[in-house]
Design an enzyme around this catalytic site. Structure first.
Site, PDB file in Angstrom:
ATOM      1  N   LYS A 209       0.843  -1.201   0.000  1.00  9.31           N
ATOM      2  CA  LYS A 209       0.000   0.000   0.000  1.00  9.31           C
ATOM      3  C   LYS A 209       0.880   1.254   0.000  1.00  9.31           C
ATOM      4  O   LYS A 209       0.693   2.157  -0.787  1.00  9.31           O
ATOM      5  CB  LYS A 209      -0.903  -0.035   1.238  1.00  9.31           C
ATOM      6  N   GLU A 215      10.448  -4.630   4.680  1.00  6.20           N
ATOM      7  CA  GLU A 215      10.539  -6.024   4.217  1.00  6.20           C
ATOM      8  C   GLU A 215      10.262  -6.117   2.715  1.00  6.20           C
ATOM      9  O   GLU A 215      11.008  -6.744   1.952  1.00  6.20           O
ATOM     10  CB  GLU A 215       9.509  -6.908   4.947  1.00  6.20           C
ATOM     11  N   GLY A 270      -4.902  -2.177   4.891  1.00 11.20           N
ATOM     12  CA  GLY A 270      -4.123  -3.322   4.410  1.00 11.20           C
ATOM     13  C   GLY A 270      -4.818  -4.647   4.680  1.00 11.20           C
ATOM     14  O   GLY A 270      -4.909  -5.516   3.810  1.00 11.20           O
ATOM     15  N   ARG A 271      -5.339  -4.810   5.892  1.00 11.53           N
ATOM     16  CA  ARG A 271      -5.952  -6.095   6.265  1.00 11.53           C
ATOM     17  C   ARG A 271      -7.343  -6.264   5.664  1.00 11.53           C
ATOM     18  O   ARG A 271      -7.991  -7.282   5.891  1.00 11.53           O
ATOM     19  CB  ARG A 271      -5.963  -6.248   7.781  1.00 11.53           C
ATOM     20  N   GLU A 356      -4.968  -6.951  14.524  1.00 11.65           N
ATOM     21  CA  GLU A 356      -4.493  -5.608  14.173  1.00 11.65           C
ATOM     22  C   GLU A 356      -5.668  -4.624  14.274  1.00 11.65           C
ATOM     23  O   GLU A 356      -5.480  -3.445  14.581  1.00 11.65           O
ATOM     24  CB  GLU A 356      -3.891  -5.598  12.752  1.00 11.65           C
ATOM     25  N   HIS A 387      -5.499 -33.739  17.007  1.00 11.53           N
ATOM     26  CA  HIS A 387      -4.397 -34.577  17.494  1.00 11.53           C
ATOM     27  C   HIS A 387      -3.262 -33.730  18.030  1.00 11.53           C
ATOM     28  O   HIS A 387      -2.128 -34.196  18.166  1.00 11.53           O
ATOM     29  CB  HIS A 387      -3.928 -35.498  16.369  1.00 11.53           C
ATOM     30  N   LYS A 507       9.242  -0.759  14.268  1.00 12.30           N
ATOM     31  CA  LYS A 507       9.824  -0.383  12.967  1.00 12.30           C
ATOM     32  C   LYS A 507      10.864   0.711  13.157  1.00 12.30           C
ATOM     33  O   LYS A 507      11.959   0.660  12.586  1.00 12.30           O
ATOM     34  CB  LYS A 507       8.725   0.168  12.037  1.00 12.30           C
TER      35      LYS A 507
END
Ligand code: F6P
Length: 546
Positions: A209, A215, A270-271, A356, A387, A507
């Site tokens: 965005k 990253e 973003g999410r 978030e 399990h 950050k």
């Protein structure tokens, strides 16, 4: 924004506190025994989702009070404000208009005086043209070879949605194309994603965005170097890199042709972006028609959320139930347990969406909340989880409400597999709800010393979401269901579900530490003594050969 009474002073909240004392000792066994129609009554169905909420620790009065709380919290007004494009993300002064991303052509939603729906459809059209070229092998790489591999580079919302959707809809994907996803700044992610791939046949989608995320930009630069090692000519970048972003300037600086940029807007969080251009890899995988079917699924749920009365409104009911356990039973988490292997990344996707959004400690007005906000969401597909961690859900000391998700029709019918899968999901909900009492354990001949270990106390709540088949459309409805359930919770907690300031500090500190790790000189360190020692240790032990 009209002033609203603090949550814990609202009438319904106070009534719920008193009511909780009467509900807490009730067992689901009793609730079901007292009302043989409970399973038929406490269910709702909409947009292809059968939602059974009868195995919750609630009575009719609980629901009445929770619905009253929603009213007193101004939920109706908040929903209308979001759909209208009001700046409901108050700290960033932005609208949160993911619903516009799936608004059909001809609808109109005005943001800052402009109708955004035609813009959304123009980008969808551009995506469709590009996706079709790649799918038909007509988007050629620099050396003339057709693209066979698509790598999405992004992180957070620019990764989790695309990965989740690709995995969820793999059944519908074009199988002669390979899709990979690079998110982590750990070089291993990039190295493994590109292993054995031919740069001449590889397309990178740089999804960000902001187009400034450390990253993503680091991985994108590494990708450019990797591609140029084979392709040599900088002109090749135009054929092997496209961008998805709101930041045209940074995209151009990176060297991607603006013609190859797919736009979205600051009113898409973003999410909440997997159905925007961030879904370009999804569209290439499943094709434009199926992508539109997914958007239609989202839209159907949006309309249901906007229009259905609260007592039959799935996101409202789900949100209120989550709040009931979070704020009255002090439950810390919600487990999301899809009995559908294709949904293996769905819990990971939901973690960003839910945590978030609602991991906040102050109200919209900036005052410290006096109650718990967002629970921890987690999960794994069934039956695998059975399990592994289900033991704790069945017999541990923590209350973990579960969302079971299952489909009546398999995408890969294979002998008895699907009956066995569905038998398991129904059995788990039954076992959690009703347990196995001491008398039953003893009656089975269990030695008395072993009886306590074999008792299941039950009374562990769960929702069952039963759908017909996992399709692009049903995936859209499911994601929108959770988006809106998160919104309901945030609206009642009176928090900003659309900002994410909590990710900033780390950050900033990382930016300060990077030169300290890379510098050759022993610069003075001004962190706490623990961080200073870690940095010195790393400097001493790091591999200086790279
Ligand atoms: O750091 C959190 C975050 O801002 C998320 O909200 C977002 O989805 C992610 O980073 C990626 O951001 P971008 O798409 O701008 O690279």
């Amino acid at each position: 924004m009209t002033a609203i009474a603090p949550l814990t002073t609202r009438g319904a909240w106070k009534s719920l506190e008193a009511h909780y004392a009467t509900v807490r000792p009730l067992h689901l066994r009793t609730l079901f025994a007292d009302d043989p129609t409970r399973g038929e009554r406490m269910r709702a169905e909409a947009v292809g989702i059968y939602f059974d909420y009868s195995k919750h620790r609630i009575t009719d009065e609980t629901l009445t009070l929770l619905l009253q709380l929603a009213e007193e919290s101004g939920l109706r007004g908040r929903i209308d404000a979001m759909f209208r494009g009001d700046k409901v993300n108050v700290t960033e002064k932005r609208a949160a208009l993911h619903v516009a991303l799936r608004a059909p052509k001809g609808h109109s939603i005005i943001v800052d005086g402009e109708d955004v729906v035609p813009q959304v459809h123009a980008v969808l059209e551009k995506m469709a043209v590009f996706s079709s070229l790649v799918r038909r092998g007509e988007w050629r790489g620099y050396t003339g070879k057709a693209i066979r591999n698509v790598i999405n580079i992004g992180i957070g919302g620019s990764d989790l949605g695309p990965v989740m959707a690709y995995e969820a809809l793999r059944h519908y994907s074009q199988r002669d194309l390979t899709f990979r996803f690079v998110s982590n700044i750990d070089g291993t992610d990039f190295a493994e994603a590109t292993r054995n791939l031919d740069a001449e046949e590889t397309l990178f989608i740089v999804s960000s965005k902001t187009f400034t995320t450390l990253e993503t930009m680091t991985n994108a630069r590494t990708a450019r170097d990797w591609a140029l090692t084979t392709l040599k000519q900088p002109a090749a970048i135009a054929k092997h890199f496209v961008a998805v972003s709101t930041n045209a300037e940074e995209v151009a600086k990176f060297g991607i042709d603006p013609a190859n940029m797919f736009e979205f807007w600051d009113w898409v969080g973003g999410r909440y972006s997997m159905d925007s251009a961030i879904g370009l890899s999804t569209m290439i995988a499943i094709g434009p028609d199926q992508f539109h079917a997914m958007l239609d699924g989202f839209h159907q749920m949006d309309e249901h959320f906007r229009l259905a009365p609260f007592e039959r409104n799935l996101p409202v009911l789900m949100g209120l139930l989550a709040l009931w356990y979070n704020n009255f039973f002090d439950a810390q988490t919600v487990a999301v347990l899809p009995y559908e292997q294709y949904l293996k990344r769905f819990p990971a996707y939901l973690q960003q969406l839910t945590m978030e959004s609602n991991g906040k400690h102050v109200t919209l007005q900036g005052t410290e909340v006096a109650y718990q906000t967002g629970p921890i969401y987690w999960g794994e597909p069934g039956t695998n989880g059975q399990h592994s961690f289900y033991q704790l859900i069945h017999q541990g000391t923590k209350l973990i409400p579960c969302d079971f998700i299952a489909f009546t029709q398999p995408l890969n019918p294979l002998g008895r597999h699907h009956d066995l899968l569905l038998a398991n999901v129904f059995a788990q909900a039954e076992a959690l709800g009703f347990g196995k009492m001491s008398q039953e354990v003893q009656a089975a001949g269990t030695p008395s010393w072993l009886v306590p270990h074999r008792i299941f106390e039950g009374n562990r709540p769960s929702s069952m979401l039963l759908l017909e088949r996992l399709t692009p459309a049903t995936l859209g409805t499911l994601v929108a269901l959770y988006e809106h359930s998160v919104f309901v919770q945030g609206a009642i907690w009176n928090i900003d579900s659309f900002d994410q300031w909590g990710v900033e500090l780390g950050k900033v500190l990382a930016e300060r530490i990077i030169p300290e790790l890379e510098s050759e000189s022993e610069s003075a360190l001004k962190h706490d003594s623990s961080t200073n020692c870690l940095i010195r240790r790393y400097r001493k032990c790091k591999d200086h050969s790279t």
